[in-house]
Write an enzyme that holds these catalytic residues in place. Structure first.
Site, short mmCIF file in Angstrom:
data_model
loop_
_atom_site.label_atom_id
_atom_site.label_comp_id
_atom_site.label_asym_id
_atom_site.label_seq_id
_atom_site.Cartn_x
_atom_site.Cartn_y
_atom_site.Cartn_z
CE1 TYR A 1 38.19 35.17 42.89
CE2 TYR A 1 36.00 35.92 43.52
CZ TYR A 1 37.01 35.84 42.58
OH TYR A 1 36.86 36.43 41.36
CG HIS B 1 37.23 42.84 40.69
ND1 HIS B 1 37.76 42.34 41.86
CD2 HIS B 1 37.22 44.19 40.83
CE1 HIS B 1 38.04 43.34 42.67
NE2 HIS B 1 37.73 44.47 42.07
NE ARG C 1 39.60 37.33 37.44
CZ ARG C 1 38.87 36.57 38.25
NH1 ARG C 1 38.35 35.45 37.82
NH2 ARG C 1 38.68 36.93 39.51
#
Length: 359
Positions: free
Chosen positions: A247, A237, A234
């Site tokens: 993170y 976001h 991914r």
């Protein structure tokens, strides 16, 4: 060759649309958005291996599947702006697409609900006997939901022609896959259900196409479910409500986008086959940006659906409590209508008599 170029243009157009709609959300023009960056190969690779009348159950990051099937830029924009032309009549939050004509079930926000629904739909398709199958998309995080177990168990024991397509993109919002499961990913779980399964490089669009084509053949001919795990990343976001740099590092994100981007990988193949060059790239992206902006601007100008449409389509006949609520709304507006910008909405007169509708 033509199909390869079409695949590339579809992924690239999706990438352009994502950036423009993401920026539109940041400008306050739409309320929410989810990008598909880094996962375009799983969308187009899988969609291109299906029959057009196969039934699709998405999670929320499969816009490329719809785009491949013919969902127009106007359709995407109308849904995200919740206007009068939205197929969902403005009732869903952005990116919750659906299309009856394209056999794409409307997206539902609760995680994992589409899994058992796909198993049930596939059972119905088996009884129909027309060779159609269902495909259900989900992330590795959704595989931790109880619905995952029920769906796979039902589909295996009832021999349902369904592909469970897991987009293992490394993160379930902020939870990395290393904290999501201890075992060997998602594909290995199929063994316990007696299901066929395959793991594939999700950033290799041709590998995804071949894997899904083979899975579809098995589903259709043998009435068996198949679990496909596409390993991808991914690159965006989770949504516009998320800041993934809290993170994971910017360097990690950029490394994946630079070294294992499905769009770049297909472009290099096309260039090697003398099917693409920098001039075609510039022309295509300029056209895509122009088309997306035109669709967005048109959708933004369109009015909202008539207020009475809030109460339709759930019941065959409107029950008494909804009739009461509808009347309360209309009474409120007749008294305080000047406090609202009702010009943004299609009037009830125009809704009941479309010939009087302006735009």
């Amino acid at each position: 060759p033509d199909t390869l170029v079409k695949m590339y243009e579809c992924m690239s157009t999706l990438n352009v649309m994502d950036q423009i709609f993401y920026d539109a959300q940041r400008q306050g023009r739409i309320s929410f958005y989810m990008q598909n960056t880094g996962e375009e190969g799983t969308h187009v690779g899988s969609a291109s291996a299906l029959r057009d009348d196969d039934v699709i159950f998405g999670q929320y990051r499969e816009a490329g599947v719809l785009m491949w099937r013919g969902f127009s830029l106007e359709n995407f924009a109308d849904q995200c702006f919740s206007n009068m032309n939205d197929l969902g009549k403005g009732r869903q939050m952005p990116v919750h697409y659906g299309s009856k004509s394209l056999h794409f079930q409307t997206i539902s926000s609760p995680l994992g609900t589409q899994l058992p629904q796909a198993a049930g739909a596939a059972y119905a398709l088996k009884r129909e006997g027309q060779g159609r199958i269902a495909i259900c998309y989900f992330g590795e995080g959704a595989a931790s939901e109880g619905d995952f177990h029920g769906a796979l168990n039902f589909s295996a024991t009832l021999r349902c022609p369904v592909i469970f397509f897991c987009r293992n993109n490394g993160y379930a919002i902020s939870t990395p896959s290393s904290e999501q499961y201890k075992g060997d990913g998602i594909a290995s779980r199929a063994v316990g259900y007696g299901m066929s399964h395959i793991r594939v490089d999700g950033n290799d669009i041709l590998a995804v196409h071949d894997a899904v084509a083979e899975a579809r053949k098995l589903c259709s001919e043998q009435n068996e479910p198949v679990l496909v795990e596409a390993m991808t990343y991914r690159g965006s976001h989770h949504s516009t409500s998320d800041d993934s740099t809290r993170y994971r590092s910017v360097e990690e994100i950029q490394l994946w986008l630079d070294t294992d981007n499905p769009i770049v990988r297909l472009r290099l193949l096309l260039e090697d086959m003398k099917l693409w060059d920098s001039e075609k790239e510039t022309t295509m992206r300029t056209r895509a940006r122009k088309d997306v902006l035109a669709a967005m601007n048109q959708a933004e100008r369109a009015r909202k659906p008539a207020l009475s449409q809030l109460f339709e389509d759930v019941y065959d006949e409107l029950p008494w409590h909804l009739k009461n609520q509808q009347q309360q709304l209309m009474d409120h507006l007749s008294k305080y209508g000047d406090k609202y910008d009702l010009q943004e909405y299609v009037s009830e007169q125009e809704y009941t008599d479309p010939s009087k509708q302006s735009s």
